[in-house]
Design an enzyme around this catalytic site. Structure first.
Site, PDB file in Angstrom:
ATOM      1  N   SER A 108      89.736  55.281  45.774  1.00 32.57           N
ATOM      2  CA  SER A 108      90.606  56.065  44.372  1.00 32.57           C
ATOM      3  C   SER A 108      89.654  56.671  43.313  1.00 32.57           C
ATOM      4  O   SER A 108      88.494  55.590  43.350  1.00 32.57           O
ATOM      5  CB  SER A 108      91.367  54.908  43.941  1.00 32.57           C
ATOM      6  OG  SER A 108      92.601  55.250  43.214  1.00 32.57           O
ATOM      7  N   TYR A 131      93.089  62.072  42.061  1.00 36.12           N
ATOM      8  CA  TYR A 131      94.053  62.350  41.473  1.00 36.12           C
ATOM      9  C   TYR A 131      94.016  63.186  40.313  1.00 36.12           C
ATOM     10  O   TYR A 131      92.844  63.588  39.219  1.00 36.12           O
ATOM     11  CB  TYR A 131      95.006  61.292  40.011  1.00 36.12           C
ATOM     12  CG  TYR A 131      95.620  60.046  41.678  1.00 36.12           C
ATOM     13  CD1 TYR A 131      96.732  60.120  42.024  1.00 36.12           C
ATOM     14  CD2 TYR A 131      95.458  58.503  41.313  1.00 36.12           C
ATOM     15  CE1 TYR A 131      97.343  59.048  42.723  1.00 36.12           C
ATOM     16  CE2 TYR A 131      95.536  57.471  42.451  1.00 36.12           C
ATOM     17  CZ  TYR A 131      96.507  57.755  43.076  1.00 36.12           C
ATOM     18  OH  TYR A 131      97.190  56.855  43.827  1.00 36.12           O
ATOM     19  N   THR A 157      96.208  63.170  46.619  1.00 36.59           N
ATOM     20  CA  THR A 157      97.567  62.265  46.630  1.00 36.59           C
ATOM     21  C   THR A 157      98.526  63.167  46.220  1.00 36.59           C
ATOM     22  O   THR A 157      98.398  63.975  44.612  1.00 36.59           O
ATOM     23  CB  THR A 157      97.273  60.930  46.230  1.00 36.59           C
ATOM     24  OG1 THR A 157      97.364  59.766  46.777  1.00 36.59           O
ATOM     25  CG2 THR A 157      98.809  60.736  46.107  1.00 36.59           C
ATOM     26  N   LYS A 210      97.927  63.414  51.286  1.00 35.96           N
ATOM     27  CA  LYS A 210      98.677  61.535  51.324  1.00 35.96           C
ATOM     28  C   LYS A 210     100.081  62.060  50.391  1.00 35.96           C
ATOM     29  O   LYS A 210      99.811  62.241  49.588  1.00 35.96           O
ATOM     30  CB  LYS A 210      97.090  60.665  50.936  1.00 35.96           C
ATOM     31  CG  LYS A 210      97.750  59.460  50.701  1.00 35.96           C
ATOM     32  CD  LYS A 210      96.942  58.845  50.588  1.00 35.96           C
ATOM     33  CE  LYS A 210      97.229  56.982  50.632  1.00 35.96           C
ATOM     34  NZ  LYS A 210      98.441  56.668  49.300  1.00 35.96           N
ATOM     35  N   HIS A 234     103.341  55.883  49.730  1.00 32.81           N
ATOM     36  CA  HIS A 234     102.658  54.515  48.714  1.00 32.81           C
ATOM     37  C   HIS A 234     103.048  53.301  48.511  1.00 32.81           C
ATOM     38  O   HIS A 234     102.947  52.597  48.081  1.00 32.81           O
ATOM     39  CB  HIS A 234     102.985  55.803  47.165  1.00 32.81           C
ATOM     40  CG  HIS A 234     101.623  56.033  45.944  1.00 32.81           C
ATOM     41  ND1 HIS A 234     100.589  56.469  46.310  1.00 32.81           N
ATOM     42  CD2 HIS A 234     101.161  55.082  45.562  1.00 32.81           C
ATOM     43  CE1 HIS A 234      99.876  56.993  45.777  1.00 32.81           C
ATOM     44  NE2 HIS A 234     100.252  55.759  45.306  1.00 32.81           N
TER      45      HIS A 234
END
Length: 358
Positions: A108, A131, A157, A210, A234
């Protein structure tokens, strides 16, 4: 790893002993009523096996493939923000465990340490999860860093356009580290198929999307050249009252029609869950909560043990189903049934009553 971990139930109990309340609430909870999270589990529990007998299962191969990379078992390590809550080395522990076991971690952009330090901690393949926290120049800069660090693919994502209400940590006034850093949420909220395409082109890497939950979006993703459709809600931590991901999977498999690979997360607790997902058309699954529990229970070795136990469960189920390799699985090996256990985030372990290991 300590030999007393003969089940991931014991890993969870050890993790609970090691985690403060806030970190525990962040890891195990979902959003609002936690209906989506429970449906993730319920969707698995409403599938039963149809085993075949009198087949030679003396040699079993539980491996999988994703983006040309061989996986010891088809289980990825899902991206988790603030991994340092569960092990002080954060993403370093995850990539080291993945390399030691033989799978791929998805790191992440909201965890520590930085993406370069995390990548340098192992020689195994790694995927970078993004992100969007800035404009195109910001995105280009972080993607260049990820490519220079050697990540083999990019995961974007797409199910976090706005913040959800995760009430367990809200009630205890806990704020995870990644939320203590100020950022402009409008960039993530403004993502569209067009901006996704720009990011994909900028990355120049195999691309995973995702957060796909419908056949319509899966078809659009294929039209935009996405390499891996990641079926996810999620972990039940964004939109409440959504379907479980295993309920979403059949329509997405039909829409994709073999034109992209498929990963699924949400409620993966046992090796039998992995097999059910593969039988219904996924190429691999990803674990989030199990990953955090493994790290909290024993760092790198704790997470490796989680994966080893999943592998043992997969091998047992394969032999008893009558298949020697996972590519022999198809929908004929599963059927719909009634669930026998009320769903919760730990309902695969019968000695953890009601999922409330507080």
């Amino acid at each position: 790893m300590s030999p007393e971990f003969v089940s991931n139930e014991q890993v969870i109990l050890a993790a609970r002993r090691n985690l403060a309340q806030g970190a525990w609430d962040y890891l195990v909870g979902g959003t609002e009523s936690e209906t989506t999270m429970r449906r993730n589990r319920h969707a698995f529990d409403r599938l039963a096996f149809r085993p075949r007998v009198l087949r030679d299962v003396s040699r079993l191969d539980p491996s999988g493939m994703l983006l040309g990379q061989r996986l010891r078992i088809p289980v990825l390590l899902a991206p988790i923000g603030s991994l340092q809550l569960f092990d002080p080395t954060g993403g370093v522990a995850t990539v080291q465990a993945a390399a030691q076991f033989g799978t791929i971690p998805v790191i992440s952009s909201s965890t520590q340490p930085g993406l370069e330090e995390t990548a340098a901690a192992s020689d195994g393949p790694k995927i970078f999860q993004l992100y969007v926290r800035g404009d195109d120049d910001w995105v280009a800069a972080i993607l260049d860093r990820a490519k220079q660090a050697g990540y083999v693919a990019l995961c974007l994502t797409c199910d976090t356009a706005v913040d959800s209400r995760r009430e367990r940590p809200m009630i205890s006034s806990y704020v995870r580290p990644s939320r203590r850093v100020r950022f402009d949420p409008s960039y993530q909220a403004a993502l569209t198929w067009e901006s996704m395409a720009r990011i994909k082109e900028m990355a120049g890497l195999p691309f995973l999307l995702k957060g796909v939950a419908t056949a319509e979006d899966a078809a659009l993703a294929v039209e935009h050249g996405v390499d891996v459709i990641w079926v996810s809600n999620h972990g039940g931590r964004q939109l409440d009252h959504a379907l479980g991901t295993m309920d979403n999977l059949p329509e997405i498999v039909e829409a994709v029609a073999g034109r992209a690979q498929i990963v699924l997360d949400g409620g993966i607790q046992r090796g039998t869950d992995v097999i059910k997902a593969i039988a219904l058309g996924a190429d691999a699954v990803a674990i989030g909560k199990l990953q955090g529990w493994g790290l909290a229970a024993g760092g790198v070795e704790g997470l490796v043990r989680v994966l080893e136990l999943l592998e043992l469960e997969i091998l047992s189920a394969m032999g008893l189903l009558g298949v020697c390799s996972l590519d022999q699985l198809d929908s004929s090996y599963v059927t719909r049934c009634e669930a026998v256990t009320p769903p919760h985030e730990m309902s695969s372990w019968p000695n953890i009553a009601g999922g409330r290991v507080l």
